[in-house]
Scaffold this active site. Structure first.
Site, mmCIF file in Angstrom:
data_model
loop_
_atom_site.group_PDB
_atom_site.id
_atom_site.type_symbol
_atom_site.label_atom_id
_atom_site.label_comp_id
_atom_site.label_asym_id
_atom_site.label_seq_id
_atom_site.Cartn_x
_atom_site.Cartn_y
_atom_site.Cartn_z
ATOM 1 N N ASP A 1 -30.409 2.409 -17.170
ATOM 2 C CA ASP A 1 -30.621 3.744 -17.963
ATOM 3 C C ASP A 1 -31.632 3.475 -18.816
ATOM 4 O O ASP A 1 -32.329 4.426 -19.061
ATOM 5 C CB ASP A 1 -29.277 4.029 -18.652
ATOM 6 C CG ASP A 1 -28.149 4.715 -17.769
ATOM 7 O OD1 ASP A 1 -28.571 5.454 -17.131
ATOM 8 O OD2 ASP A 1 -26.787 4.539 -18.318
ATOM 9 N N LYS B 1 -18.091 2.231 -15.845
ATOM 10 C CA LYS B 1 -19.375 1.599 -16.242
ATOM 11 C C LYS B 1 -18.777 0.206 -16.789
ATOM 12 O O LYS B 1 -19.376 -0.797 -16.704
ATOM 13 C CB LYS B 1 -20.241 2.317 -17.001
ATOM 14 C CG LYS B 1 -21.112 3.358 -16.420
ATOM 15 C CD LYS B 1 -21.930 3.921 -17.420
ATOM 16 C CE LYS B 1 -22.941 4.942 -16.554
ATOM 17 N NZ LYS B 1 -24.184 5.458 -17.615
HETATM 18 P P1 NAP Z 1 -20.403 8.570 -25.412
HETATM 19 O O1 NAP Z 1 -20.698 7.228 -24.880
HETATM 20 O O2 NAP Z 1 -19.359 9.334 -25.660
HETATM 21 O O3 NAP Z 1 -21.390 8.577 -26.817
HETATM 22 C C1 NAP Z 1 -21.612 9.731 -27.814
HETATM 23 C C2 NAP Z 1 -22.109 9.589 -28.952
HETATM 24 O O4 NAP Z 1 -22.518 10.642 -29.546
HETATM 25 C C3 NAP Z 1 -21.553 8.766 -29.817
HETATM 26 O O5 NAP Z 1 -22.288 8.114 -30.503
HETATM 27 C C4 NAP Z 1 -21.020 9.766 -30.970
HETATM 28 O O6 NAP Z 1 -20.578 9.237 -32.271
HETATM 29 C C5 NAP Z 1 -21.714 10.695 -30.801
HETATM 30 N N1 NAP Z 1 -21.204 12.025 -31.050
HETATM 31 C C6 NAP Z 1 -20.282 12.578 -30.321
HETATM 32 N N2 NAP Z 1 -19.842 13.774 -30.715
HETATM 33 C C7 NAP Z 1 -20.489 13.828 -32.030
HETATM 34 C C8 NAP Z 1 -20.563 14.771 -33.183
HETATM 35 N N3 NAP Z 1 -19.875 16.107 -33.148
HETATM 36 N N4 NAP Z 1 -21.256 14.572 -34.409
HETATM 37 C C9 NAP Z 1 -21.954 13.546 -34.208
HETATM 38 N N5 NAP Z 1 -21.939 12.463 -33.253
HETATM 39 C C10 NAP Z 1 -21.262 12.913 -32.214
HETATM 40 O O7 NAP Z 1 -21.496 9.435 -24.682
HETATM 41 P P2 NAP Z 1 -22.912 8.903 -23.799
HETATM 42 O O8 NAP Z 1 -22.615 8.706 -22.292
HETATM 43 O O9 NAP Z 1 -23.700 7.928 -24.606
HETATM 44 O O10 NAP Z 1 -23.659 10.289 -23.688
HETATM 45 C C11 NAP Z 1 -24.422 10.893 -24.911
HETATM 46 C C12 NAP Z 1 -25.252 11.878 -24.181
HETATM 47 O O11 NAP Z 1 -26.439 11.497 -23.344
HETATM 48 C C13 NAP Z 1 -24.622 13.135 -23.329
HETATM 49 O O12 NAP Z 1 -25.204 14.359 -23.584
HETATM 50 C C14 NAP Z 1 -24.969 12.622 -21.931
HETATM 51 O O13 NAP Z 1 -24.860 13.808 -21.094
HETATM 52 C C15 NAP Z 1 -26.370 12.309 -22.120
HETATM 53 N N6 NAP Z 1 -26.648 11.253 -21.221
HETATM 54 C C16 NAP Z 1 -27.870 11.704 -20.446
HETATM 55 C C17 NAP Z 1 -28.457 10.664 -19.190
HETATM 56 C C18 NAP Z 1 -29.798 11.027 -18.610
HETATM 57 O O14 NAP Z 1 -29.916 10.421 -17.812
HETATM 58 N N7 NAP Z 1 -30.500 12.058 -19.084
HETATM 59 C C19 NAP Z 1 -27.619 9.456 -19.248
HETATM 60 C C20 NAP Z 1 -26.352 9.264 -19.733
HETATM 61 C C21 NAP Z 1 -26.131 10.221 -21.121
HETATM 62 P P3 NAP Z 1 -19.473 8.201 -32.601
HETATM 63 O O15 NAP Z 1 -19.792 6.801 -32.020
HETATM 64 O O16 NAP Z 1 -19.567 8.454 -34.061
HETATM 65 O O17 NAP Z 1 -18.208 8.779 -31.869
#
Ligand code: NAP
Length: 285
Positions: free
Chosen positions: A110, A74
């Site tokens: 998104d 991305k």
């Molecule tokens: P990402 O860029 O890796 O970001 C993950 C976020 O979660 C970060 O803010 C991270 O915090 C936090 N995090 C991860 N592990 C954690 C823990 N153990 N405790 C507390 N905070 C934690 O991931 P993303 O792409 O944003 O995706 C996040 C979620 O959204 C995933 O479950 C993904 O499947 C879902 N999603 C869904 C859609 C949809 O269309 N429904 C689209 C995109 C994503 P830090 O910044 O502190 O590391």
């Protein structure tokens, strides 16, 4: 028109990611093309990670009509395109590549998909107090979209402070840093962390919650961006407190619906898209 299979005339879009074989995008988009009677097809490509910057050139060379872009491409695709929409530029991330005025353009659907999913369930974020857990790629898109949609407040709670501050900035004047207890006074709670997707080593295999469930009440709408599994410990706890709950399927469908609309110029057949993804996820769980 009635589809009779892929021919040399068929228009091609693709999802690009690595890994990509698990992606639901081809399923959702091919269902949409079929429902709309379009001779279009969506396939998937899995280039090596180091080839990300070459992806836009491949779209040019092969004459693809659009791309759905997923991890880990991305950001590199955003950096490799000469034209970005304002939201893609603000987020520094592209999930939809499309042709606009003859130029290949990076967009990000998104956030709009997230807000459309809420509205489809009868919840308009305008004037609402929102708390967002997580400030990664999805969290930032949600922060931006809630700010654009006229939320009264977008409170960001995240482990990493720098990323939290970046999400606060994306929400605009209504954004601020917060604590989990801010949930009490809020109306919308969003989980944009992967907590609840599956057991991990630190939780001994249990699926953890991003917040203390005793903070939740029946005045809340609680949405988890996770769509696989279809329900999460957060949604279960929220439902038990009488809150309205919403999983991530709606966002997944509506972000694809925006891409479909941009690529084809046609109204997206959202119901057909939603039905196919719900059936597939039910069969996977
Ligand atoms: P990402 O860029 O890796 O970001 C993950 C976020 O979660 C970060 O803010 C991270 O915090 C936090 N995090 C991860 N592990 C954690 C823990 N153990 N405790 C507390 N905070 C934690 O991931 P993303 O792409 O944003 O995706 C996040 C979620 O959204 C995933 O479950 C993904 O499947 C879902 N999603 C869904 C859609 C949809 O269309 N429904 C689209 C995109 C994503 P830090 O910044 O502190 O590391």
């Amino acid at each position: 028109m009635e589809r009779s299979g892929i021919t040399g005339e068929s228009q091609v879009v693709a999802v690009v990611g690595n890994p990509v074989r698990h992606s639901l995008s081809p399923l959702i988009l091919n269902a949409a093309f079929a429902a709309a009677g379009l001779d279009w097809v969506c396939t998937a490509f899995e280039p090596p990670e180091e080839a990300g910057a070459d992806i836009p050139a491949a779209v040019h060379t092969l004459g693809l009509r659009g791309l759905s872009v997923t991890m880990p491409f991305k950001e590199v695709v955003a950096a490799s395109l000469e034209q970005l929409t304002p939201v893609a530029r603000a987020l520094g991330a592209v999930n939809c590549v499309r042709w606009q005025d003859g130029r290949l353009t990076g967009d990000n659907t998104d956030g709009d998909g997230f807000v459309d999913a809420l509205r489809a369930e009868g919840f308009d974020p305008r004037g609402r107090r929102c708390v967002l857990f997580g400030a990664g790629g999805a969290g930032r898109a949600v922060a931006w979209a809630l700010g654009q949609a006229g939320a009264a407040e977008v409170v960001v709670v995240n482990r990493n402070r720098e990323r939290a501050e970046a999400a606060v900035d994306l929400a605009g004047a209504v954004g601020r840093l917060g604590e989990p207890t801010d949930v009490r006074e809020s109306e919308l709670v969003v989980n944009a962390t992967p907590l609840g997707m599956g057991g991990d080593a630190t939780s001994g295999g249990a699926r953890p919650l991003p917040i203390d469930p005793s903070l939740l009440h029946n005045g809340h709408v609680v949405t988890d961006l996770i769509y696989h599994p279809l329900t999460t410990p957060l949604l279960e706890a929220a439902a038990a407190q009488g809150a309205r709950v919403l999983n991530g399927v709606g966002m997944l469908v509506h972000q694809a619906a925006w891409s479909f609309g941009h690529w084809t110029g046609e109204k997206p057949p959202v119901e057909a898209m939603s039905a196919v993804v719900k059936a597939e996820l039910a069969s996977r769980s």
